[in-house]
Structures are given as structure tokens and as C-alpha cells.
Design an enzyme around this catalytic site. Sequence first.
Site, PDB file in Angstrom:
ATOM      1  N   ARG A  99     116.650 -14.456  77.266  1.00  0.00           N
ATOM      2  CA  ARG A  99     117.402 -15.638  76.861  1.00  0.00           C
ATOM      3  C   ARG A  99     118.161 -16.167  78.079  1.00  0.00           C
ATOM      4  NH1 ARG A  99     114.412 -15.345  73.239  1.00  0.00           N
ATOM      5  NH2 ARG A  99     114.826 -15.248  70.983  1.00  0.00           N
ATOM      6  N   GLU A 114     118.391 -25.069  78.513  1.00  0.00           N
ATOM      7  CA  GLU A 114     116.927 -25.076  78.440  1.00  0.00           C
ATOM      8  C   GLU A 114     116.456 -26.323  77.711  1.00  0.00           C
ATOM      9  OE1 GLU A 114     114.502 -21.310  77.813  1.00  0.00           O
ATOM     10  OE2 GLU A 114     114.226 -22.355  75.886  1.00  0.00           O
ATOM     11  N   HIS A 172     109.275 -21.574  79.136  1.00  0.00           N
ATOM     12  CA  HIS A 172     109.371 -20.682  77.976  1.00  0.00           C
ATOM     13  C   HIS A 172     107.978 -20.381  77.412  1.00  0.00           C
ATOM     14  CE1 HIS A 172     112.511 -19.375  74.778  1.00  0.00           C
ATOM     15  NE2 HIS A 172     111.470 -18.564  74.744  1.00  0.00           N
TER      16      HIS A 172
END
Length: 323
Positions: A234, A262, A281
Site C-alpha cells: 500500500r 495513487e 498497481h
Amino acid sequence: MGADAAAAVLPAELRTRLGECAEPFPGVFTGPLTTPEARVALGGAGILLTGWGCPALTEDVLGAAPRLWAVVHAAGSVKSLVTEAVWGRGIVVSSAADVNAGPVADFTLAAIVFAAKGALPTAAAYASGWPAFRDRQGADSRTIGVIGASRVGRRVMAGLRASAAGFRILLHDPYVSAAEAAALGAESVSAADLCRSADIVTVHAPETPETRHLLGAGQLALIRDGGTVINTARGSLVDTEALTRECAAGRLGAFLDVTDPEPLPAGHRLLSLPNVLVTPHIAGAQGSEARRLGAFAVEEVARLVRGEPLLGQVVRDDLGRLA
């Protein structure tokens, strides 16, 4: 789940299998659970199969599902999906997180090898000529610091142990004893000692208030010159601005599949540094890999129907320390 996710996670043959083990199967809904069509389906549903894009199962949603007794999530974390209302109803929850951990671990192991061989600096210098053999790096006997013995962290350590490179593995996880770490092939150390000793630091802890900026300015400063940070967990676990300063100075490199924020804003320094690779991601199940999640979820539904123990069950008390 979202339309794109549904097509990849539940292709036609898996939908057929789902119908065979859980009749009647009303279909896949890719819109809000508050539409009339979804409400009708929820009204008769005993098992709800969810995925990426599914909204939270709030009291309002569950109010339309009086017969619901199980939720099977064909994705990773259920933190954004499961609410207190779910636990209050005693609904059984399962997740394909362990299946999703496989591609993440594979991605991480690849990044570790790239980092150990100095792939990013070498690629950046390619235009000026190939590096001399004496200047090239290898992976053998490198020290890898693993933060978090999570599903992914354990798979990464297993992969490192299986390698012929003879990696030394350091582990920091406050929930794992020294004896347990040794059984995983790692040395249990403090976060500070891990940062001081590791050539490569890879992060696999859950996102909680306590783990925010687990690698902050102080910890990053302890990593030796030429070290690399890998984050496939994360983004909030790493202080983005502190890492940017270290990478911009050329002291550290980084492989980042997740960031905070993000995505990073256009023009962010990390996106242009030659010693940093930022990916969107993609470490978890992507494309053809997503079918693994659906296959697991369908088999989990079959286990529910047969009254067998679940392989991916998530319980309320564990949720706080899961990703």
C-alpha cells in the site's frame, strides 16, 4: 463487480460452473446494488459473489437481502466491502486474497532480482555504452529485508529461499516470533536493524493507522547507499516525499507498484527519475491471471453449498491486521 472485472474474473465457463453449484444463478450485476433489478436478485440471494467495483455492503444494501448468509469476494481485501452490518448479521465472508497474493509475490521477486542486478541504473546508462564486466552487479548473497510476514511476504520469503542466489533474509513483523521467523528462513530483527543491514527492503504490511509511513524519513535514511525500496503493498506505508528526496539524490532506488497518492500527479519527480520504476498497481492478478480469482470464488461457493470448510474465510477479529 465492475463490468471489466466481471468479464475477466468470471468468463463464460465459470459462470456456467457457478450456475451448476448454486442454482438459481441470476447473473452478474455491474451497476449499483440499489437498482430495482439488483434489489430483486438480492431479495432471493443466499450467497453474494463480489469483486472489484462492488460498493460497500451497508445496512441499506443488506436490508434488501434478508436471506443473505454468505459473501464470497473474488478479489483481495474486503476492508472496503464489509461493514459492521455484515458482521452484525453473522454473514460468512470469504476472500480470494490468498490467490491474489501469488501474482504479487511473483512481481516482487522479479523486482528483487532486477534491483539486485542494478537493472535500472544500468538501463539509464545504456546510451553511453555497456557497463564493464567488473562494474556489473549480481544477486548472490544479497541481504533482503522483508517488512511483514503477510500472505505475500511469506510467499516472497519462500521464493527467496528457493533461489540459488543464497539470499540472506531479514524479517520485521511484530506478530512473528524469532522462532517463527527462523522457520520461514529469516532472521527476526527490528525495523531499524532491517533498514541498516538490507540491500533491498520490500514492504508487505497491511494498511493501518499504525503502519502509515512505516518507512518514513528516519527509516529511509538508515538504508545503505545504493539500496532499493520495493513497495507492492500500500502506498501509505512509505513516505512519498522522503523517498523522493532519497531517490532524487541518487542514494536509493525504488520499484513502486503502489504510491501515495495513487496515482501520482502528472510531473511528479518519481515518474522521471532513472533509478525509479513506477507501475500502475499491476502486481496483483491482471488480465488472464484474474480468472484464478473467479475459479477460487466459484469453488468456494461450491464448498458453501456442500457445507464444507472455506479456504478463504475472513473473520472479524483478523480484519484489522489484514491488507
